[in-house]
Design a protein around this motif. Sequence first.
Motif, mmCIF file in Angstrom:
data_model
loop_
_atom_site.group_PDB
_atom_site.id
_atom_site.type_symbol
_atom_site.label_atom_id
_atom_site.label_comp_id
_atom_site.label_asym_id
_atom_site.label_seq_id
_atom_site.Cartn_x
_atom_site.Cartn_y
_atom_site.Cartn_z
ATOM 1 N N LEU B 78 0.879 -1.169 0.000
ATOM 2 C CA LEU B 78 0.000 0.000 0.000
ATOM 3 C C LEU B 78 0.917 1.221 0.000
ATOM 4 N N VAL B 79 0.678 2.115 -0.951
ATOM 5 C CA VAL B 79 1.473 3.338 -1.018
ATOM 6 C C VAL B 79 0.525 4.526 -0.911
ATOM 7 N N CYS B 80 0.809 5.393 0.045
ATOM 8 C CA CYS B 80 -0.023 6.582 0.219
ATOM 9 C C CYS B 80 0.540 7.716 -0.614
ATOM 10 N N ASN B 81 -0.304 8.306 -1.416
ATOM 11 C CA ASN B 81 0.085 9.412 -2.277
ATOM 12 C C ASN B 81 -0.065 10.733 -1.513
ATOM 13 N N ALA B 82 1.056 11.216 -1.004
ATOM 14 C CA ALA B 82 1.069 12.503 -0.294
ATOM 15 C C ALA B 82 1.917 13.489 -1.084
ATOM 16 N N ASP B 83 1.854 13.354 -2.406
ATOM 17 C CA ASP B 83 2.675 14.219 -3.255
ATOM 18 C C ASP B 83 2.062 15.610 -3.393
ATOM 19 N N GLU B 84 0.768 15.695 -3.205
ATOM 20 C CA GLU B 84 0.021 16.971 -3.228
ATOM 21 C C GLU B 84 0.728 18.149 -3.894
ATOM 22 N N SER B 119 4.423 -0.750 4.020
ATOM 23 C CA SER B 119 3.707 0.318 3.328
ATOM 24 C C SER B 119 4.534 1.592 3.360
ATOM 25 N N TYR B 120 4.288 2.423 2.372
ATOM 26 C CA TYR B 120 5.049 3.666 2.262
ATOM 27 C C TYR B 120 4.107 4.861 2.145
ATOM 28 N N ILE B 121 4.543 5.960 2.726
ATOM 29 C CA ILE B 121 3.872 7.239 2.484
ATOM 30 C C ILE B 121 4.855 8.059 1.651
ATOM 31 N N TYR B 122 4.489 8.353 0.405
ATOM 32 C CA TYR B 122 5.361 9.148 -0.465
ATOM 33 C C TYR B 122 4.899 10.597 -0.384
ATOM 34 N N ILE B 123 5.743 11.434 0.205
ATOM 35 C CA ILE B 123 5.355 12.829 0.431
ATOM 36 C C ILE B 123 6.250 13.749 -0.391
ATOM 37 N N ARG B 124 5.689 14.813 -0.930
ATOM 38 C CA ARG B 124 6.493 15.710 -1.762
ATOM 39 C C ARG B 124 7.640 16.291 -0.942
ATOM 40 N N GLY B 125 8.781 16.468 -1.589
ATOM 41 C CA GLY B 125 9.982 16.898 -0.890
ATOM 42 C C GLY B 125 9.838 18.239 -0.197
ATOM 43 N N GLU B 126 9.044 19.131 -0.788
ATOM 44 C CA GLU B 126 8.898 20.462 -0.188
ATOM 45 C C GLU B 126 8.226 20.377 1.176
ATOM 46 N N TYR B 127 7.532 19.267 1.442
ATOM 47 C CA TYR B 127 6.891 19.089 2.756
ATOM 48 C C TYR B 127 7.822 18.357 3.728
ATOM 49 N N GLY B 155 -1.110 -10.745 15.773
ATOM 50 C CA GLY B 155 -0.334 -11.579 14.859
ATOM 51 C C GLY B 155 -0.058 -10.882 13.531
ATOM 52 N N TYR B 156 -0.634 -9.680 13.316
ATOM 53 C CA TYR B 156 -0.406 -8.947 12.068
ATOM 54 C C TYR B 156 0.826 -8.047 12.209
ATOM 55 N N ASP B 157 1.707 -8.100 11.193
ATOM 56 C CA ASP B 157 2.929 -7.287 11.194
ATOM 57 C C ASP B 157 2.861 -6.215 10.107
ATOM 58 N N LEU B 158 3.303 -5.025 10.454
ATOM 59 C CA LEU B 158 3.379 -3.978 9.429
ATOM 60 C C LEU B 158 4.527 -3.013 9.717
ATOM 61 N N ASP B 159 5.316 -2.738 8.692
ATOM 62 C CA ASP B 159 6.296 -1.659 8.763
ATOM 63 C C ASP B 159 5.822 -0.527 7.871
ATOM 64 N N LEU B 160 5.913 0.688 8.402
ATOM 65 C CA LEU B 160 5.443 1.867 7.669
ATOM 66 C C LEU B 160 6.583 2.875 7.572
ATOM 67 N N TYR B 161 6.855 3.326 6.347
ATOM 68 C CA TYR B 161 7.963 4.259 6.126
ATOM 69 C C TYR B 161 7.497 5.488 5.359
ATOM 70 N N VAL B 162 8.222 6.586 5.587
ATOM 71 C CA VAL B 162 7.949 7.818 4.851
ATOM 72 C C VAL B 162 9.052 7.986 3.807
ATOM 73 N N GLN B 163 8.671 8.265 2.588
ATOM 74 C CA GLN B 163 9.648 8.550 1.529
ATOM 75 C C GLN B 163 9.428 9.986 1.073
ATOM 76 N N VAL B 164 10.482 10.792 1.012
ATOM 77 C CA VAL B 164 10.315 12.164 0.516
ATOM 78 C C VAL B 164 10.696 12.227 -0.957
ATOM 79 N N GLY B 165 9.910 12.980 -1.711
ATOM 80 C CA GLY B 165 10.202 13.244 -3.112
ATOM 81 C C GLY B 165 11.198 14.384 -3.206
ATOM 82 N N ALA B 166 11.286 14.994 -4.397
ATOM 83 C CA ALA B 166 12.314 16.023 -4.556
ATOM 84 C C ALA B 166 11.880 17.122 -5.515
ATOM 85 N N GLY B 167 10.550 17.367 -5.596
ATOM 86 C CA GLY B 167 10.090 18.454 -6.431
ATOM 87 C C GLY B 167 9.777 18.001 -7.837
#
Lengths: 179, 449
Positions: B78-84, B119-127, B155-167
């Motif tokens: 699951l990838v969250c689109n936080a590129d806004e 899962s990843y949250i991809y957020i725009r770099g300016e944020y 019993g459910y496992d989840l790793d969640l990471y934030v990835q920053v974009g770059a404009g």
Amino acid sequence: MEKKYQFSPETMAVVQKMISRYPNGKQKSALLPVLHVAQAEFDGWLSSEAMDYVAEVLQITPIEVYEVASFYSMYNLKPVGKCVLEVCRTSSCWLMGSEDIVKHLEKKLGIKDGETTADGQFTIKTVECLGSCGTAPMLQCGSDFYENLTLEKVDRLVENLRNDAERRVYTKDQKVNMD
Amino acid sequence: MGKKLLLEHIDVPGIRTLNVYRQKGGYETLKKALTSMTPDQIVEEVKTSGLRGRGGAGFPTGMKWSFLAKPEGVPRYLVCNADESEPGTFKDRYLMEHIPHILIEGMIVSSFALGANTSYIYIRGEYFYVARILEAAIQEAYDAGLLGKNIMGSGYDLDLYVQVGAGAYICGEETALLESLEGKRGNPRIKPPFPAIAGLYGCPTVVNNVETIAAVVPIVKDGGAAYAQIGIGKSTGTKLISASGHLNKPGVYEIELGLPVEEFIYSEEYCGGIKNGKQLKAVVAGGSSVPILPAHLILKTATGEPRLMSYEGLSEGGFATGTMLGSGGFIAMDEDTSIVKNLWTFSRFYHHESCGQCSPCREGTGWMEKILHKILHGHGTLSDVDLLWDIQSKIEGKTICPLGDAAAWPVASAIRHFRHEFEEYVKAGHSIKDVKHYYRINHLPEPAN
Ligand SMILES: Cc1cc2nc3c(=O)[nH]c(=O)nc-3n(C[C@H](O)[C@H](O)[C@H](O)COP(=O)(O)O)c2cc1C
Ligand code: SF4
Ligand code: FES
């Protein structure tokens, strides 16, 4: 003089942590965040030597780094001032007077959009919508947003930053208190 | 007062922290999901809710989730689109900055429903500063056993990471986002295959907007049927609207879908009317990509009915007299606004943001920007207006991703509804008589004589 491109052990630990977020063999996924770290470490811009070093750290080819660094607008491929004033110029900011902000800065600093002052302190860069349209006009410096700008506020910001030796980078909160 | 599902607790001091978020009932929904529901039941609730993607396209979320391929032994993401980055849109930033845990809770519940363990949250770099807020909140969640191994003893496992974009605006397009998350240039992929079959690292992937994922929390909490009761027709639930431009009270508002546009603009509960007592001239209702409408068509439909803020309400009349809800970026322009100049800022934006893969988009956006610049500076001809129309019509529908359409629609709609204004620029540029007018519409100081 040859500049040495090498992350400090602390920075390297941060980079290794970034790489660990992705499955084995997918370390290239860390390229964008690692480039941000490299830019912050190596004087605010990415020289080809800096990019080669990042390629080495991530075990990818230099061209994979160049093609990414040249695609994204937040990476500087030329030296920039210590404080890059990124002024939003898109619709909502334009409606609220961003052109006046840019003109004012150009006059005050004696440079044009895209240029850097002779002392290397400021660069003006107009940018596209930064998601701050409800508090327009706005500018970003480092990772900090300065919103609801007036010419007077811009003056205060510039005065605050003029003699600040610290480079503004995206990877840290360095907001200037404007009160 | 309209119903608030996402921003209900926005004014509670400290709501950004895990403790306060939990005091307000936070993570109770996660507990409910993990202890009393199966993943398929969650998907069913989301289907029943009628939730549609809040990133701009409005695709039904439950349906998207049910398309996810589930081959044995292959990870799903699951990838969250936080590129806004759609001009005029700042709601995701507001939500993540102030209530990061609602997104994190939504990510965990949704990842569980989809069977994702990373899962990843991809957020725009300016944020970047918002990314730091999210990372701090994610750490709180790990420390409380809400992320990581065996969440809440289920019993459910989840790793969640934030990835920053770059404009790069284009990285909001879901396949470009996945490319970027793989450490590449943000070039959209040719579809099919869709991400549900081959997404991140070639594995089945769901990409959803921040607000969509946050909305899963109230849906699972009270049930999809209760959510479907809110809103109007097929536009169920609430929507975050980013209001900007010449408004007395710009900002982010949570509205119940179906609110009349007029009430949104003029009532004190929302935007409080147009700044400085001026008249409304035009509105871009759903972010820069959607057609601009003149005041009379945004307040009322062509048939004279009050226009409603919903997917169907805003698109009533098609492109001839309607627009789209899009990302909910609502930009209001007063009577003194130059439509041509505003359009130029948009065209410059699309030219700047085109990834360059398709000729109609790469070249066309540049031509449109240049022609508008020419018209704006008094050097245009009447045939330039026709040329603009021609170019936009040759981009739409002829490109790999919808950025091409998004660049064409603002041009087409501005000419459709405000052609006279383009012609005024052309005439003013060529006649001394209208020079004053030329300076006024260009916001230039008038020459002394
Ligand atoms: C050029 C372009 C930019 C986009 N930008 C965004 C964005 O910033 N945020 C977003 O959620 N969706 C954006 N989208 C839509 C995504 O491609 C995708 O439809 C969306 O993330 C799906 O999530 P949803 O169904 O929850 O809305 C964009 C699409 C295009 C074509
Ligand atoms: S339409 Fe434009 S942005 Fe989209 S893939 Fe083609 S060139 Fe790139
Ligand atoms: S238009 Fe300037 S921040 Fe959005």
